[in-house]
Scaffold this motif. Structure first.
Motif, PDB file in Angstrom:
ATOM      1  N   GLY A 111       0.931  -1.278   0.152  1.00 52.55           N
ATOM      2  CA  GLY A 111      -0.055  -0.369  -0.466  1.00 52.55           C
ATOM      3  C   GLY A 111       0.671   1.184  -0.212  1.00 52.55           C
ATOM      4  N   VAL A 112       1.589   1.469   1.185  1.00 52.32           N
ATOM      5  CA  VAL A 112       1.762   2.807   1.286  1.00 52.32           C
ATOM      6  C   VAL A 112       3.623   3.209   0.640  1.00 52.32           C
ATOM      7  N   LEU A 113       4.167   1.902   0.588  1.00 57.95           N
ATOM      8  CA  LEU A 113       5.139   2.554   0.276  1.00 57.95           C
ATOM      9  C   LEU A 113       5.449   2.769  -1.782  1.00 57.95           C
ATOM     10  N   SER A 114       4.738   2.137  -2.133  1.00 59.70           N
ATOM     11  CA  SER A 114       5.008   2.219  -4.232  1.00 59.70           C
ATOM     12  C   SER A 114       4.124   4.123  -3.947  1.00 59.70           C
ATOM     13  N   PHE A 115       3.312   4.227  -3.647  1.00 55.82           N
ATOM     14  CA  PHE A 115       2.690   5.635  -3.260  1.00 55.82           C
ATOM     15  C   PHE A 115       3.422   6.716  -3.294  1.00 55.82           C
ATOM     16  N   LEU A 116       4.416   6.664  -1.681  1.00 54.40           N
ATOM     17  CA  LEU A 116       5.763   6.977  -1.210  1.00 54.40           C
ATOM     18  C   LEU A 116       6.835   7.738  -2.297  1.00 54.40           C
ATOM     19  N   LEU A 117       7.096   6.157  -2.775  1.00 51.44           N
ATOM     20  CA  LEU A 117       8.195   6.387  -3.744  1.00 51.44           C
ATOM     21  C   LEU A 117       7.732   7.364  -5.410  1.00 51.44           C
ATOM     22  N   PHE A 118       6.562   6.868  -6.128  1.00 48.35           N
ATOM     23  CA  PHE A 118       6.125   7.477  -6.749  1.00 48.35           C
ATOM     24  C   PHE A 118       5.837   8.878  -6.199  1.00 48.35           C
ATOM     25  N   ALA A 119       5.381   9.505  -5.519  1.00 45.99           N
ATOM     26  CA  ALA A 119       5.774  10.875  -5.155  1.00 45.99           C
ATOM     27  C   ALA A 119       6.840  11.687  -4.765  1.00 45.99           C
ATOM     28  N   GLY A 120       8.079  10.634  -4.345  1.00 51.51           N
ATOM     29  CA  GLY A 120       9.743  11.293  -4.356  1.00 51.51           C
ATOM     30  C   GLY A 120       9.703  11.542  -5.406  1.00 51.51           C
ATOM     31  N   ALA A 121       9.276  10.796  -6.289  1.00 55.99           N
ATOM     32  CA  ALA A 121       9.940  10.179  -8.014  1.00 55.99           C
ATOM     33  C   ALA A 121       9.726  11.258  -8.099  1.00 55.99           C
ATOM     34  N   LEU A 122       8.213  11.821  -8.542  1.00 56.65           N
ATOM     35  CA  LEU A 122       7.330  12.422  -9.678  1.00 56.65           C
ATOM     36  C   LEU A 122       8.154  14.023  -8.797  1.00 56.65           C
ATOM     37  N   GLY A 123       8.336  14.576  -7.986  1.00 57.67           N
ATOM     38  CA  GLY A 123       9.007  15.730  -7.398  1.00 57.67           C
ATOM     39  C   GLY A 123      10.488  16.074  -7.637  1.00 57.67           C
ATOM     40  N   VAL A 124      11.421  14.733  -7.775  1.00 56.97           N
ATOM     41  CA  VAL A 124      12.549  14.989  -8.181  1.00 56.97           C
ATOM     42  C   VAL A 124      12.821  15.548 -10.221  1.00 56.97           C
ATOM     43  N   ASN A 125      13.752  16.429  -9.953  1.00 60.18           N
ATOM     44  CA  ASN A 125      14.204  17.277 -11.090  1.00 60.18           C
ATOM     45  C   ASN A 125      14.767  15.904 -11.814  1.00 60.18           C
ATOM     46  N   SER A 126      13.788  15.159 -13.165  1.00 58.27           N
ATOM     47  CA  SER A 126      14.079  14.751 -13.399  1.00 58.27           C
ATOM     48  C   SER A 126      15.608  14.578 -14.825  1.00 58.27           C
ATOM     49  N   PRO A 127      15.989  15.870 -15.161  1.00 59.04           N
ATOM     50  CA  PRO A 127      16.522  15.886 -15.824  1.00 59.04           C
ATOM     51  C   PRO A 127      18.141  16.362 -15.226  1.00 59.04           C
ATOM     52  N   ALA A 128      18.086  16.759 -13.880  1.00 59.37           N
ATOM     53  CA  ALA A 128      19.112  17.132 -12.818  1.00 59.37           C
ATOM     54  C   ALA A 128      19.811  15.834 -12.256  1.00 59.37           C
ATOM     55  N   LEU A 129      18.406  14.472 -11.898  1.00 59.58           N
ATOM     56  CA  LEU A 129      18.658  13.716 -11.855  1.00 59.58           C
ATOM     57  C   LEU A 129      19.924  12.596 -12.661  1.00 59.58           C
ATOM     58  N   TRP A 130      18.840  12.980 -14.417  1.00 65.46           N
ATOM     59  CA  TRP A 130      20.051  12.163 -15.406  1.00 65.46           C
ATOM     60  C   TRP A 130      21.827  12.828 -15.582  1.00 65.46           C
ATOM     61  N   SER A 131      21.713  13.999 -15.267  1.00 60.93           N
ATOM     62  CA  SER A 131      23.269  14.145 -15.442  1.00 60.93           C
ATOM     63  C   SER A 131      24.022  14.018 -14.166  1.00 60.93           C
TER      64      SER A 131
END
Length: 433
Positions: A74-94
């Motif tokens: 229940g909780v873990l997938s929601f927490l990780l999705f929310a955390g990933a959604l808020g990450v700056n993806s281009p900066a993370l890719w670099s």
């Protein structure tokens, strides 16, 4: 006492602790809730010792809750999705090289160091626990939970590179740690019952190739599943301009990742991370979707905060059901320096290797070590250990390490983050002049 009564108590307790923290303590939410939960736990302990019927019934009901299922299904997938959604993806890719190195190498080193050290430590106490179970403890205590730290890093205005590195390392560290735990748990089950495969034929074959293949299936399979489902969700989001529909699409995405991953025997946490990063990064490239993204990201930020508050409050009640002993508390206290030492080595080695090709900002190493807090994921993994003496011992040890991590490290890492922010501003000032 009914489950409805316990739910009402839990929600009311959560609201009260949140109010007291926001009004008086003004600590990061997870830290304030944990401290308040400790006080509540002590009060309940006292009421149980006094044989108060209400407290006794509540503890018995809590013992019947499958805490690990609640978190992982229940909780873990929601927490990780929310955390990933808020990450700056281009900066993370670099920073993909350092992030992957820390998520894989640091986690593996931490598991090996904590597991080996724990095996030696338990031997000194004449406790005959197999090495694979000690490695299992290393796997459950290695995932970090930087939710409170990330808020402090933003307030202290530390370099974005450090903030992205800490967030990215934690997202994948959690997923890799959960997969490693699943692999080791299957190996432990196989070693107990004998044979070459785990229960139901889904465990790894007892060989290097078998274990590596099982890990690859879980990890890579989860990432691929998350990418596929995330892309399908993005296609739907691109055609929408309705807040309710967008929220429902993202909710169904997380639930689909969890349900399908369970059926395919791949990692649901890594699927949620991949889906969140993909949805976020693709929306960054579609200007017309930015306003829509802001709306449903606001929803997911609120969901993230509420789930974490609820999780730490539930943890406060769960610990009441744990059976403590002087020896387990002592071992928990001794596990604290062992875990910190393992974290230090597992962070220092990748930094030393990567420094030849990547530049790390000052305070990066210290913030990653001291800011690597352990949280509810570790406790949930401890509840997932097969019933027996190992589970009872690991539950107490894990809770001691988690409480120290959240309270002591969490309360002091803010000063370290402030120093890092001040150092960054001092370095930037001459360049502006």
């Amino acid at each position: 006492m009914r489950i409805l009564d316990l739910t009402a108590i839990l929600v009311s307790l959560t609201a009260a602790l949140t109010f007291l923290n926001a009004r008086y303590l003004k600590l990061p939410t997870s830290i304030g809730i944990t401290i308040g939960g400790l006080i509540v736990s002590l009060v309940v302990f006292g009421l149980v010792e006094l044989d108060v019927p209400f407290a006794r019934d509540a503890v018995e009901l809590v013992r019947g809750i499958q805490f690990s299922d609640f978190v992982f299904e229940g909780v873990l997938s929601f927490l990780l999705f929310a955390g990933a959604l808020g990450v700056n993806s281009p900066a993370l890719w670099s920073l993909r090289g350092p992030v992957i190195s820390f998520a894989l190498l640091s986690t593996a080193l931490s598991i090996a160091l904590v597991g080996g050290g724990m095996y030696l430590l338990l031997g000194l106490f004449n406790l005959d626990i197999p090495l694979v179970y000690c490695l299992l403890f290393g796997a459950l205590i290695s995932p970090t939970d930087p939710i409170a730290v990330l808020g402090m890093l933003k307030e202290a205005k530390v370099p974005k590179r450090i903030e992205t590195l800490v967030a990215g390392e934690s997202l994948f560290n959690d997923g890799v740690g959960v997969v490693a735990f699943a692999v080791l748990a299957s190996v432990a089950a196989v070693s107990q019952v004998g044979g070459s495969h785990g229960a139901g034929g889904h465990g790894p074959e007892l060989s290097v190739a078998g274990v590596a293949g099982f890990f690859a299936q879980e990890a890579l399979g989860g990432l691929v599943l998350g990418a596929v489902l995330g892309y399908i969700a993005w296609l739907a989001l691109r055609a929408l301009d309705d807040f309710v529909a967008e929220v429902l699409v993202t909710l169904s995405l997380v639930l689909a990742c969890t349900a399908v991953a369970t059926q395919l025997h791949v990692s649901a946490p890594l699927a949620a991370v991949a889906a969140g990063l993909l949805v976020g990064s693709l929306n960054d490239r579609v200007p017309s979707a930015l306003s829509a993204r802001e709306r449903y990201e606001g929803f997911w930020h609120l969901t993230d905060e509420l789930l974490n508050i609820f999780l730490f409050a539930l943890l406060a009640l769960e610990v009441v059901a744990v059976r403590f002993s002087v020896q387990s508390l002592l071992l928990g206290a001794l596990a604290i320096p062992l875990v910190l030492l393992a974290r230090t080595i597992s962070v220092q080695i990748p930094i030393s290797v990567l420094r030849r090709r990547h530049e790390f900002s000052p305070f990066t190493r210290r913030l990653m070590i001291w800011g690597g807090l352990r949280g509810a994921i570790s406790v949930a993994l401890a509840f997932s250990v097969p019933a027996g003496k190992e589970r009872d011992l690991f539950l107490v040890m894990t809770y001691v390490v988690v409480v120290f991590s959240i309270v002591v490290q969490g309360l002091s890492v803010g000063r370290l983050a402030a120093k890092a922010g001040a150092d960054h501003e001092a370095r930037e000032r001459p360049a502006e002049n």
